[in-house]
Scaffold this active site. Sequence first.
Site, mmCIF file in Angstrom:
data_model
loop_
_atom_site.group_PDB
_atom_site.id
_atom_site.type_symbol
_atom_site.label_atom_id
_atom_site.label_comp_id
_atom_site.label_asym_id
_atom_site.label_seq_id
_atom_site.Cartn_x
_atom_site.Cartn_y
_atom_site.Cartn_z
ATOM 1 N N ASP A 81 -5.340 -5.001 -3.730
ATOM 2 C CA ASP A 81 -4.127 -4.925 -2.914
ATOM 3 C C ASP A 81 -2.989 -4.291 -3.693
ATOM 4 O O ASP A 81 -1.925 -4.024 -3.134
ATOM 5 C CB ASP A 81 -3.705 -6.327 -2.459
ATOM 6 C CG ASP A 81 -4.402 -6.711 -1.167
ATOM 7 O OD1 ASP A 81 -5.105 -5.856 -0.597
ATOM 8 O OD2 ASP A 81 -4.251 -7.861 -0.728
ATOM 9 N N ASP A 98 -12.096 -7.630 6.340
ATOM 10 C CA ASP A 98 -11.414 -8.377 5.276
ATOM 11 C C ASP A 98 -11.992 -9.787 5.136
ATOM 12 O O ASP A 98 -12.722 -10.278 6.013
ATOM 13 C CB ASP A 98 -9.913 -8.443 5.610
ATOM 14 C CG ASP A 98 -9.041 -8.414 4.375
ATOM 15 O OD1 ASP A 98 -9.512 -8.849 3.309
ATOM 16 O OD2 ASP A 98 -7.882 -7.970 4.487
HETATM 17 C C1 GLA Z 1 -5.470 -8.448 2.767
HETATM 18 C C2 GLA Z 1 -5.869 -7.015 2.497
HETATM 19 C C3 GLA Z 1 -4.701 -6.096 2.734
HETATM 20 C C4 GLA Z 1 -4.219 -6.259 4.159
HETATM 21 C C5 GLA Z 1 -3.894 -7.712 4.439
HETATM 22 C C6 GLA Z 1 -3.588 -7.945 5.889
HETATM 23 O O1 GLA Z 1 -4.570 -8.905 1.833
HETATM 24 O O2 GLA Z 1 -6.372 -6.896 1.209
HETATM 25 O O3 GLA Z 1 -5.040 -4.754 2.478
HETATM 26 O O4 GLA Z 1 -5.198 -5.787 5.040
HETATM 27 O O5 GLA Z 1 -4.972 -8.569 4.077
HETATM 28 O O6 GLA Z 1 -3.295 -9.264 6.134
#
Ligand code: GLA
Length: 735
Positions: free
Chosen positions: A535, A469
């Site tokens: 997300d 990420d």
């Molecule tokens: C980001 C990612 C999510 C999740 C969160 C965890 O927002 O896009 O899918 O993994 O971080 O903190």
Amino acid sequence: MSLFTQKELCVPPEHQVPFNAKGSLVQLRSAEVALLVDCRGSGLPVILHWGADPGVLDDAELTALALVARPAVVPNALDEPHPVAVLPEHSGGWMGLPGLQGHRSGRDWSTQFTVDGVECVTVGEGGGALRVTASDSAAALELRLDLELTPSGLVRVEATVHNCGTDDYTLDGLVLALPLPDTATELLELTGRWGRERSPQRRPFGVSTHVRDSRRGRTGSDSTLLLVAGEAGFGFRSGQVWGVHVGWSGNHRTYAERLPSGEAVIGGGELLLSGEIRLGPGESYSTPVVHAVHGTGLDDLSHRFASYLRARPGHPSGPRPVIMNTWEAVYFDQNLERLAELAELGAKIGAELFVLDDGWFLGRRDDTRGLGDWFVDPDVWPQGLHLVVERVRALGMRFGLWVEPEMVNPDSDLARAHPDWILATGDRRPPLVRGQLVLDLTRPEAFEYLLERLDALVTEYHLDYLKWDHNRDLVDAGASVGGGAAVHAQTLAVYALLDTLRQRHPGLEIESCSSGGARVDLGVLARTDRVWASDCIDALERQAIQRWTGLLLPPELIGSHVGAPRSHTTGRRHDLSFRAGTALFGHFGIEWDLSAADQTELADLAEWVAFYRRHRDWLHRGRVVRVDSPDPATLVHGIVADDGHRALFAVVQLASSVTVAASRIRLPGLSPEARFTVRPATPGGTPATTALRPVPWLATGVTLSGRALAEIGLQAPPLQPEQLLLLDVQQEPDA
Ligand code: GLA
């Protein structure tokens, strides 16, 4: 030694027999695309034509084409006008954006390169490549230009500039461009934000410069992915289009420009910050690869990208496993019992890879702390992750872990021990985003720390997968030593970290996530196996996000999960058939607290998983088709198998249609002469309302030619908003 020796070409090695093309007109052809390059002059080569393939041209025809490409001499303009080169130069009279911008303390700001050599390989109708070497002795610069037409008809262009002077050359920018015809009068680009990536925007393309700059230090959720110029009214299936994508995960520029002379180009490159690249004597800078793609309709562009990506040796092989991700299921509430229960439920319904998301490492009880401390938190996991990993593996699933290596929370042991490892401009701390700052990976100690930690985790737990990420834009990102702009070097360092880790662990798969879909580009995808598109897993939003992410990427590279019945990001409620029928057209996964699902939901979900697993092999090799629907409330899209024998389409009702009774579903992309039977596919049962109001052909199925299905179509069943109908299309044997 051949100039190509060091270069990886898509052209197969046995065909890489370079010949000297200096002084020639070169014709590269592949997959109905042609690139005609004029290498006759002393200046940089000019692209005479990039577009539909006119077929094999003999020397006389090539010369005639070069002649007709010569611009007219008009009043109050250059006495000897030249068509623009791939690297547009001001010295040749180009009044638009120069390809190379830079200087030596104010001198050598305008270049005039002279070609020293042109090596070429052509492979009949399989494309080919050109390598041009040029120099400007006055500016003490050398240039190498690489141009390739891949077997799928995609053009790859890149350049390297080398300082052969005795003092520093400050590089301000290096963009590459291809010519556009006068018929390209409309532009399409994408924008977006967190949770709603890839919204299309269209505009007329007149005399103007349209620039899309990204200064986010990552690709960006607003990144256009592709900038497309095309014939007025072009769609997914019609109109000639020319698009560009910059394969780079840092700052970048994509642009289209039309001058009053009528000349137009589309191009791009890296966007350099002030003072970011200063080439010392003997130093070089290389651009990222600029991908240029032509076709008829946007589907054609996507297909060329898909074929190109699928032909890479590193393209993810093997069936894309059903992922069970813990994020929206448990968030930070991690414990063995809860996760073991989730894993058991996941395994029962057919999940194959369990990904433990954020929350497993030191002090990470919420999103304000812990980033940087990549050690398993003994308070949550007293025995490390071994127990959960064993449980997952005992259930027959693989195991993956979430990491966010480039980031650090001020509230972490790492930040307390190494406050000087942070990207910042002098003593000023950059503003926080999600409570976090960015580590300076160009600093060897920081790089080594991350490599050691990631390597140790992958080794200890035999990790199959990392969700990598990157949850913030880079602001004020100066190098921790000296404070100079560091996005370029940081981007290369992240690539090096990914590359090293993959070399050490060849079986490891990596997902590129960045607050959802903010790092989606072909630079990161050269070292990762899929992207997390957003997300937002609300299926209604996802229909649009995936449709437009699919402009660049084939379905197997786009992560798509089935969420809870009520979306966590939008609050909307959707039937399972709508959620799963949406995830089916990507790399399928589940991100839902299955302990809250009832037995019927679990049984239905198991059917969807089985359906995905049964069909993924051909879906992930097939050709994506998106229909230009006259009704904005309805989407029709599908995948046609590469052998053309079958297809799966989704009819998606986004909102209520203005008209109902006479709407037609057209299914293009099938072989026109073959006959196909169309039947509804209903894994997990039919949504109740569709069953109540069927159209007659749905009950029996119907057999028609590919041509009739594309042009006449089928009466649309009246779906309710936010419902989806899957159509299974099978070719009938010849009568
Ligand atoms: C980001 C990612 C999510 C999740 C969160 C965890 O927002 O896009 O899918 O993994 O971080 O903190």
